[in-house]
Design a protein around this motif. Sequence first.
Motif, PDB file in Angstrom:
ATOM      1  N   SER A   1       3.407   0.664   3.028  1.00  0.00           N
ATOM      2  CA  SER A   1       2.951  -0.208   4.100  1.00  0.00           C
ATOM      3  C   SER A   1       2.584  -1.575   3.547  1.00  0.00           C
ATOM      4  O   SER A   1       2.117  -1.697   2.407  1.00  0.00           O
ATOM      5  N   HIS A   2       2.812  -2.600   4.367  1.00  0.00           N
ATOM      6  CA  HIS A   2       2.418  -3.959   3.998  1.00  0.00           C
ATOM      7  C   HIS A   2       1.849  -4.665   5.220  1.00  0.00           C
ATOM      8  O   HIS A   2       2.388  -4.563   6.325  1.00  0.00           O
ATOM      9  N   SER A   3       0.738  -5.371   5.008  1.00  0.00           N
ATOM     10  CA  SER A   3       0.096  -6.127   6.073  1.00  0.00           C
ATOM     11  C   SER A   3       0.431  -7.608   5.924  1.00  0.00           C
ATOM     12  O   SER A   3       0.285  -8.179   4.831  1.00  0.00           O
TER      13      SER A   3
ATOM     14  N   VAL B   1      10.394   3.902  10.460  1.00  0.00           N
ATOM     15  CA  VAL B   1      10.041   2.512  10.178  1.00  0.00           C
ATOM     16  C   VAL B   1       9.214   2.024  11.366  1.00  0.00           C
ATOM     17  O   VAL B   1       9.680   2.053  12.508  1.00  0.00           O
ATOM     18  N   THR B   2       7.976   1.604  11.092  1.00  0.00           N
ATOM     19  CA  THR B   2       7.048   1.229  12.164  1.00  0.00           C
ATOM     20  C   THR B   2       6.566  -0.201  11.977  1.00  0.00           C
ATOM     21  O   THR B   2       6.158  -0.592  10.874  1.00  0.00           O
TER      22      THR B   2
ATOM     23  N   ASP C   1       0.863  -1.183   0.000  1.00  0.00           N
ATOM     24  CA  ASP C   1       0.000   0.000   0.000  1.00  0.00           C
ATOM     25  C   ASP C   1       0.900   1.235   0.000  1.00  0.00           C
ATOM     26  O   ASP C   1       1.733   1.409   0.897  1.00  0.00           O
ATOM     27  N   VAL C   2       0.699   2.101  -0.976  1.00  0.00           N
ATOM     28  CA  VAL C   2       1.570   3.262  -1.167  1.00  0.00           C
ATOM     29  C   VAL C   2       0.727   4.531  -1.127  1.00  0.00           C
ATOM     30  O   VAL C   2      -0.345   4.598  -1.740  1.00  0.00           O
ATOM     31  N   LYS C   3       1.212   5.513  -0.388  1.00  0.00           N
ATOM     32  CA  LYS C   3       0.620   6.841  -0.407  1.00  0.00           C
ATOM     33  C   LYS C   3       1.751   7.852  -0.502  1.00  0.00           C
ATOM     34  O   LYS C   3       2.606   7.927   0.377  1.00  0.00           O
TER      35      LYS C   3
ATOM     36  N   GLN D   1      -0.251  -8.234  11.462  1.00  0.00           N
ATOM     37  CA  GLN D   1       1.041  -7.572  11.534  1.00  0.00           C
ATOM     38  C   GLN D   1       1.170  -6.578  10.371  1.00  0.00           C
ATOM     39  O   GLN D   1       0.748  -6.870   9.252  1.00  0.00           O
ATOM     40  N   THR D   2       1.749  -5.438  10.654  1.00  0.00           N
ATOM     41  CA  THR D   2       1.981  -4.436   9.613  1.00  0.00           C
ATOM     42  C   THR D   2       3.398  -3.896   9.727  1.00  0.00           C
ATOM     43  O   THR D   2       3.968  -3.824  10.828  1.00  0.00           O
ATOM     44  N   LEU D   3       3.957  -3.506   8.608  1.00  0.00           N
ATOM     45  CA  LEU D   3       5.267  -2.875   8.547  1.00  0.00           C
ATOM     46  C   LEU D   3       5.149  -1.651   7.652  1.00  0.00           C
ATOM     47  O   LEU D   3       4.614  -1.741   6.538  1.00  0.00           O
TER      48      LEU D   3
END
Length: 830
Positions: free
Chosen positions: A552-554, A606-607, A515-517, A559-561
């Motif tokens: 972002s990736h789920s 980085v989260t 997912d890109v914003k 879990q998400t990064l």
Amino acid sequence: MLKNIFFFLLSFIVLSTNAQQPKSNASGTISGRIVDSLSAKPVEYATISLIKQDNNKVVNGGTTDDKGFFKITEVAEGTYKILVYFIGYQTKEQNNIAIDKSNSNLDLGDIKLGGKQTTLKEVTVTSEKSIIENKIDKLVYNAEQDVTSQTGVATDVLKKVPQVSIDVDGNVELQGSSSIRFLINGKPSVIFGNNIAEVLQSIPASQIKSIEVITSPGAKYDASGTGGIINIILKKSTAEGINGSVSLSAGTRLENGSLNLNAHHKHFGANAFINGNAQLPSTTINTQHRTSQDSFLLQSSQLNQNGTSDFSRQGFQSGIGFDWDITPKNNLSGSFGFDYFGNANDGAFNRNSVSKDSSSTIISEIDDRTTTSTEFHEQSYEWELNYKRKFKAEDHELEISYLTSLGNNYSHYNQSQKYISPDSVYSGSYGNNPGTENETNFTIDYTLPFGEDVLLETGAKAELIQIISNADVWLLNPVQNDYTYSTTQSLSLNYKSNVYAGYLSMKFKMFNWLDVKTGLRYEQTEQNAFFSNSGNVYLKPYGSYVPSGIISHSFKKNQTLKLSYSYRIERPEYRDLNPFVNASDPKNLTTGTTGLRPELGEKVEVTYGKTTQRGTVLNATLFYRGNKDDIQSFTRYYSSYAAGDSIYTNVAVTTRENVGRENNFGLNIFTSIPFTSKINFRTNISCFQRYIINGALPGKNVQGFNYRINANASYEISNSFIVELFGNFNSPRINAQGTMPAFTTYNFALRKQFLRKKASFALTATNFFGKYVKQETKLAGENFTLDNIRELPYNSFGINFTYKFGKLEFKKEKEPEDINLTHPPVDNQK
């Protein structure tokens, strides 16, 4: 150029909203009527979701009209199911609805909704949220779930928020930065232009619904604030009927109260509120020791100063607003607000000043006493009008907003100095500083979806600020024992700041798993300042390109990064530039610097986030923040300092300066662990290493490690009785010249609900093992060192009573349309 950009974006948006949309093969319609299963009466404003039968994906939806009818258009060929839900009724599901060429206009007839087993005429509907919600671009702290802050103010709530720290004076930092853009309900406010700590002390915690923390804002947000954005969401109910709440708190240090009223009927809603806060007078003990060197005269000086000051604060906020659904696709809302807050401080301290020559022989020694008083208050008016237009396609929206605010502020100081022996006044002054601050914001935002996975956002904004301020100073003539107006120290100020902005951002999927914003904002800043004693100050206009991006990736198991980047700006405010000298403390002056440059900041984060089925939440953020031309308070020592027609000796002068480059590398970890269904533990650990390349003191670079730890434990004794314990520790914090003090705070609270949870009673205790919080500050400059100790009274005890009232008529409830829902909302009746 900036006007061309502004009007180009405005024209693009208007033309886009009227442009012909591409033709679609989705020409089917599904219609019907929703009725009560027992009375057969229509159910108005029920929500319908149209879902693909094979993949459970929501593709369309709508609501019923006042006669229970609905119609969903532009339905493609395929097999669907619909979900119908409405508060007070059981959810209805109807499957295998086929649309094809031979059956493109389908009428489902009457669909009957069955009522729930328990029907209440008067009921309180609540939805228990997690206290922390981690979203793709922000972190949300649900203050309504915070027991220990209920008798306090906004400052007490912010102490609990991950990545936020607040010192005992109410100054706020986000990931170690005090450069923060504050919003109320997503909008800027003129009241934040004066003293943020003062404003936060005037908002009762019982009035706050949630706090949003945005550390890497996207292109849609203003670029102001290198640390990020904090958005305070105030409570407002949209439930049908008339309802409200009242909250009253009393305590040994703080008192506050609030009243909320809400009314909603069909398409129109209105709300009103008033809240107030007072900090009772408290006495702070102050001790200061300063040593200095005069290399030209080969002399050294020592200043020892000790005394007390009595501080008090009060404020209130009020407002009315409306929300009108003109049609199902057109909404108009507006509000008017009036705010007031102020403080007063009266102090007295003794001083001992000693001067020595190079052989340590005493040249002079003076013992004197200074009395001082300061006062500040501001009142502001705000008007807002907002229009939103929804189109047929999901997320296709146009929003236009107009906000203007006017603030009237006044400050005053009075100081006198006298020898102790013989007892005689030898110096004194007082000053009055009235002013006005007018701010106008015009914003237009437009979103346009392309297919299922691409969303385009664009918009434009104009922010216009004008500040007029007059500072009048009178100096004591000790011989004649009267005051004379000082034409050299008095001044008037006319300051204007216009910021024109446009942005373009896009949200999309990459490689079907990212997912890109990403976006780009452009801001053109024009500032002009006129000072009566120095004329026009040239402030060169400048343009700023502000990029931002989130990837972002789920993963499985919730879990998400996320990787994010943002670029931010901190513009000098007129108080930073104002050359007026505040001499309320004659040995410690403050003034502005007319040549300040804007501070520019970059941030990379980085989260990682994870939520388990048991409800455990983990959120970890690694970050880097680098600031160029970092703006900080900076102190210099002068053996003799001229301010107009006055000469101040042995004096420290504090200004705002571009101190150089600052780099921060940090980590923040938040976790919430439900050990049992009744015991929950939360902790937040934040630490960062700071490097300051000191341009104000070349060759004296600074580095240091800073950390903050807090923990919160709650125990639910029963369904209506809960206790909480909160503790917080902040380490010493470094700046360009030294160390700011460490501090420890802790709270205990309990809350009991009764009258079917319409009422609650809370008790709180803060720092109950000691009366004072000790604050020790150490500064070092080119030719001086300074140690300052304050003993601040901080312990307090408080009680709070809250009552919710009103009648909710569910049969007229209108659910907000949200065709992104994959499941109907759950209403927990308690």
